[in-house]
Design an enzyme around this catalytic site. Sequence first.
Site, short mmCIF file in Angstrom:
data_model
loop_
_atom_site.label_atom_id
_atom_site.label_comp_id
_atom_site.label_asym_id
_atom_site.label_seq_id
_atom_site.Cartn_x
_atom_site.Cartn_y
_atom_site.Cartn_z
N LEU A 1 1.15 -1.25 -0.40
CA LEU A 1 -0.07 0.35 -0.79
C LEU A 1 0.97 1.21 -0.30
O LEU A 1 1.67 1.08 1.57
CB LEU A 1 -0.86 -0.56 1.15
CG LEU A 1 -1.81 1.19 0.79
CD1 LEU A 1 -2.68 0.31 0.36
CD2 LEU A 1 -2.30 1.43 2.44
N PHE B 1 2.99 13.73 1.54
CA PHE B 1 1.90 14.59 2.10
C PHE B 1 1.43 15.41 0.93
O PHE B 1 0.46 16.27 0.71
CB PHE B 1 1.74 15.25 3.51
CG PHE B 1 0.30 15.93 3.75
CD1 PHE B 1 -0.32 15.10 4.46
CD2 PHE B 1 0.90 16.84 3.84
CE1 PHE B 1 -1.33 15.72 5.69
CE2 PHE B 1 -0.46 17.61 3.86
CZ PHE B 1 -1.56 17.00 4.63
N VAL C 1 0.37 14.76 -2.03
CA VAL C 1 -1.70 14.96 -2.49
C VAL C 1 -1.97 16.24 -2.61
O VAL C 1 -2.22 16.98 -1.54
CB VAL C 1 -1.92 13.43 -1.31
CG1 VAL C 1 -4.08 13.86 -1.48
CG2 VAL C 1 -1.42 12.48 -0.85
N LYS D 1 -10.07 11.07 2.85
CA LYS D 1 -10.67 11.32 4.60
C LYS D 1 -9.75 11.42 5.65
O LYS D 1 -7.94 11.12 5.86
CB LYS D 1 -11.03 9.88 4.96
CG LYS D 1 -12.15 9.95 5.48
CD LYS D 1 -13.17 9.30 6.49
CE LYS D 1 -14.46 9.23 6.58
NZ LYS D 1 -15.93 9.27 6.51
N ASP E 1 -20.69 1.66 11.92
CA ASP E 1 -20.61 3.13 11.50
C ASP E 1 -21.17 3.19 10.75
O ASP E 1 -21.47 4.26 9.72
CB ASP E 1 -20.21 4.15 12.05
CG ASP E 1 -20.84 5.43 11.68
OD1 ASP E 1 -21.92 5.62 12.48
OD2 ASP E 1 -19.80 6.41 11.80
#
Length: 836
Positions: free
Chosen positions: A514, A519, A522, A548, A645
């Site tokens: 992955l 940072f 993006v 998110k 959730d």
Amino acid sequence: MGTRSRSACAFLSFPLLLYFLTIPSECATDTLTHSQPIAIGQTLISAGEVFELGFFSPGNSSKLYIGLWYKNITVRKIVWVANRENPLPATDSASSLIIGSDGNLRLLDGMRNTFWSTNISLASNNTVAVLLDKGDFVLKDNVSGFITWESFDYPCDTFLADMMIGLNTKTGEKHFLSSWETDSDPSPGKFVLGLTPETPPQLFLWNSSKPYWRGGPWNGWTFIGIPNIGQGYVNGLILISDNEQGTAYLTFSTYNISYVIMNVLAPTGTLKTMNWDEEKSVWFVSWVAVVNPCDIYGVCGPFGVCSNRNGSPICECLKGFVPKSTEDWSKGNWTGGCVRRTELLCQKNISSLANGTAQNDGFWKLSGLKLPDHFEYLFNQDYSGCQQWCVSNCSCVAYAYVTGIACMVWAEDLVDVQQFSIDGNDLFLRLAYSELGIDHKKSEKITIIFTTISGVILLAAFMFGLHRWRANQRVKRRKRIKGFGWGDRLDMLRDPSQDNVWVDHATHSESSELPMLDFDKVTCIYVVTKKVCGPQGKLEGGQEAAVKRLSIHSGQGAEEFKNEIKLISKLQHRNLVRLLGYCIDGEEKLLVYEYMTNRSLDTFLFDAKKRMQLDWAKRFNIIQGIARGILYLHRDSCLRVIHRDLKASNILLDDDMNPKISDFGLARTFQLTQELANTHRVMGTFGYMSPEYAMGGLFSEKSDVFSFGVLLLEIVSGTRNTSLHYNEKYLNLLGYAWQLCNKNRELELMDEAMAYSCSRSEVMRCIHIGLLCVQDHAADRPTMSAVVLMLSSEMDLPQPKQPTFTIQSLSDADLLSLHNKLCSMNAVSVSIIEGR
Ligand SMILES: *[C@@H]1O[C@H](CO)[C@@H](O)[C@H](O)[C@H]1NC(C)=O
Ligand SMILES: *[C@@H]1O[C@H](CO)[C@@H](O)[C@H](O)[C@H]1NC(C)=O
Ligand SMILES: *[C@@H]1O[C@H](CO)[C@@H](O)[C@H](O)[C@H]1NC(C)=O
Ligand SMILES: *[C@@H]1O[C@H](CO)[C@@H](O)[C@H](O)[C@H]1NC(C)=O
Ligand SMILES: *[C@@H]1O[C@H](CO)[C@@H](O)[C@H](O)[C@H]1NC(C)=O
Ligand SMILES: *[C@@H]1O[C@H](CO)[C@@H](O)[C@H](O)[C@H]1NC(C)=O
Ligand SMILES: *[C@@H]1O[C@H](CO)[C@@H](O)[C@H](O)[C@H]1NC(C)=O
Ligand SMILES: *[C@@H]1O[C@H](CO)[C@@H](O)[C@H](O)[C@H]1NC(C)=O
Ligand SMILES: *[C@@H]1O[C@H](CO)[C@@H](O)[C@H](O)[C@H]1NC(C)=O
Ligand SMILES: *[C@@H]1O[C@H](CO)[C@@H](O)[C@H](O)[C@H]1NC(C)=O
Ligand SMILES: *[C@@H]1O[C@H](CO)[C@@H](O)[C@H](O)[C@H]1NC(C)=O
């Protein structure tokens, strides 16, 4: 407050002999109307014959009051009094309780003088007052059913199930319990029970507005200063707080309506939980507070600790502290408390530090304590952040990290500390090096000892430099990040002063399948619009992605976070959103998901126009897709994830309206999950939470099944579970659906927007399955594999049990008008289906 029995059971015999003036009336009614007042000798009786309201005189008093009591319980206990402060004289036999011409309730004496009134401004004078089975006396509009006043908002000394005790810090409104003055005088006494406005709220009992007893802060399922009270289901307590509204209310529920239980604040200041024992015809006290001398607030003074051991003195000084006045202390006068025996190094003058041989202060761990009052709450610190904060601030006297609360620190005197024999929490107390007893007893446990002072100074200088550098970096970056969205609980809570602990781990990461995205690569273009389900972003290659941001108080280090994410990225299923990567930058943790053009299900389902795009075939496909996705999480994946959730906004839709569950495994990354465990922070969303989870923090796969059931009913009806308000307050979609189903009218639940396209048998089957999933008892709910099977086959379905949320039962007329109301809410769709 608890229902758990103690070994030392007490039986209550009421000293008060209540003298009742009531005579059994032949035509009992639960409603007081303008034309039907009640006079002395008459009473109102709730529909289920649980409560009775009428005139009474308490104890040996001869004054007259209007009050409320359990009808069938022979040892009478008045649970509510209307005119507490204004009794009617005993001689007045012509008194009556009426509905006045302005619509307010009024208590009149024989001369028509008002002794008590609800005194609210009403829009209409067409009101009636009804006594409900839960012990609430309500004044409502006869036409709209809107409740304008209720006795539950004016508690006296009794806390009944469903009542809300608490406060609104914005309006200053308080619903607190207050004791009677004496057993013969219901006027407000010295003692008041309520919640404090701090976060998290504490349960407090005051004697003439001075603290008298403290239940401690709420940790998600109980007040931590009350030992042995039981958790969740057992104590039945629920704290509902809303930081935005500034409200915090405590309530409790009884799972069995025939179980009579209440909490009473006696005129002497004791707080009791009383259960009615039908067999023995006695009130049984299952829990009581403020009977043990240690319960009294601050009895041992500052830095004293109270322990309730037989024989020995009940107050001791905390470790490293000595009595302020040995003389007072030896006489048993503990109010002066204790003082520090050895000054802390950090409090000393710099000149004495030059010595070089000085050892720095450390922290001593004390276990099993009722934590002191006057804490400061650092909600955004994880365990090590909490420790760091306290170490680096000399005014921090102690800290504690409590599951369900997080970081608490103390900068003032430590008061109201108690040593518990069971339960209790750990407190880390700052002490001078010599008090830690390192030289003498190596076996004793010491938590943190810091290096010599020169080392500390060097470190501090280094940290300061690093902090400045990072602060600069952050300012630069913040110019790019404009805002954030997506979901209520992903709030960005950051403390710029906190330096970050795991940046190094993150940047030196080894390669993995992955990608850990840089940072800066993006380029997160956050969209603040509410309607957008998530901030959009673009990856370097121009690929669109959804980003998110995780909340800061996830209490997790970078290494653990990365491991979690790697595990979660292994979950691949066509009904789960794919995780493309993640970024860690300082406190920022971002998850990068594949981008879904159609956003989330709620944007379609609850939108008057867009819902038209969801015909029955699409909806049924969505239902089946969600079911398969959850089954994969529960059973077929390597990890066995419980989502916790599930809700419409977490179901994303791709170009072809295929559902993809998002946020799965987030519970794991928040490190709160233990299989079938009891979590201390209830994280879900109201309306989707199963009762055992909402009340007790107990969760299992069956909690997801519950949420799925709610979701299913929402998809079929196009209505939010929580959006129904009709006549009485507590109706929800589940109750409405159950009652329709019970009358074989379940098709009325169907969203009219898809009426033309539906298969009636499939819709009915789905509603039936939805109701099976939302049953109160987890054991009654089907597993996800059974749900998938039920959805895809014609097998016979069991009969669902009634959910207890449906306290009110609706008449056919009610159901019809509710149906009409829902239809008019969806006016657009109604006009379309007319030609059907
Ligand atoms: C109270 O007693 C009456 C008559 O004995 C009975 O009909 C009613 O069901 C009882 N109510 C409750 C809540 O037990
Ligand atoms: C009621 O009884 C208490 C003792 O139970 C007594 O102290 C008090 O004076 C009495 N009050 C009246 C009004 O008789
Ligand atoms: C309500 O008010 C109207 C006038 O505003 C009055 O005519 C009517 O009698 C009142 N009804 C009651 C029940 O008092
Ligand atoms: C009714 O409320 C008003 C203010 O809202 C107050 O001035 C008045 O005294 C109250 N009357 C009674 C009988 O409590
Ligand atoms: C309240 O409404 C019901 C039906 O809507 C009616 O039968 C009743 O008479 C009304 N009561 C009063 C006091 O207006
Ligand atoms: C409550 O406070 C008053 C003084 O304000 C005191 O006299 C009384 O003893 C206190 N009651 C208890 C039970 O401690
Ligand atoms: C409620 O409690 C009563 C008596 O304790 C018991 O007989 C009854 O079965 C219980 N009902 C439920 C639904 O648990
Ligand atoms: C207890 O000590 C405090 C000072 O520490 C003093 O003010 C108080 O009067 C003392 N109380 C008694 C009962 O001696
Ligand atoms: C610190 O030292 C200065 C002089 O060296 C003295 O005046 C002051 O009182 C000292 N402060 C404390 C807290 O001891
Ligand atoms: C230095 O430390 C020693 C031992 O801890 C102590 O005896 C001495 O007084 C200290 N000197 C100063 C200037 O504080
Ligand atoms: C140290 O703690 C006190 C009390 O919480 C606080 O007022 C102060 O700002 C803190 N100092 C620093 C440097 O954080």
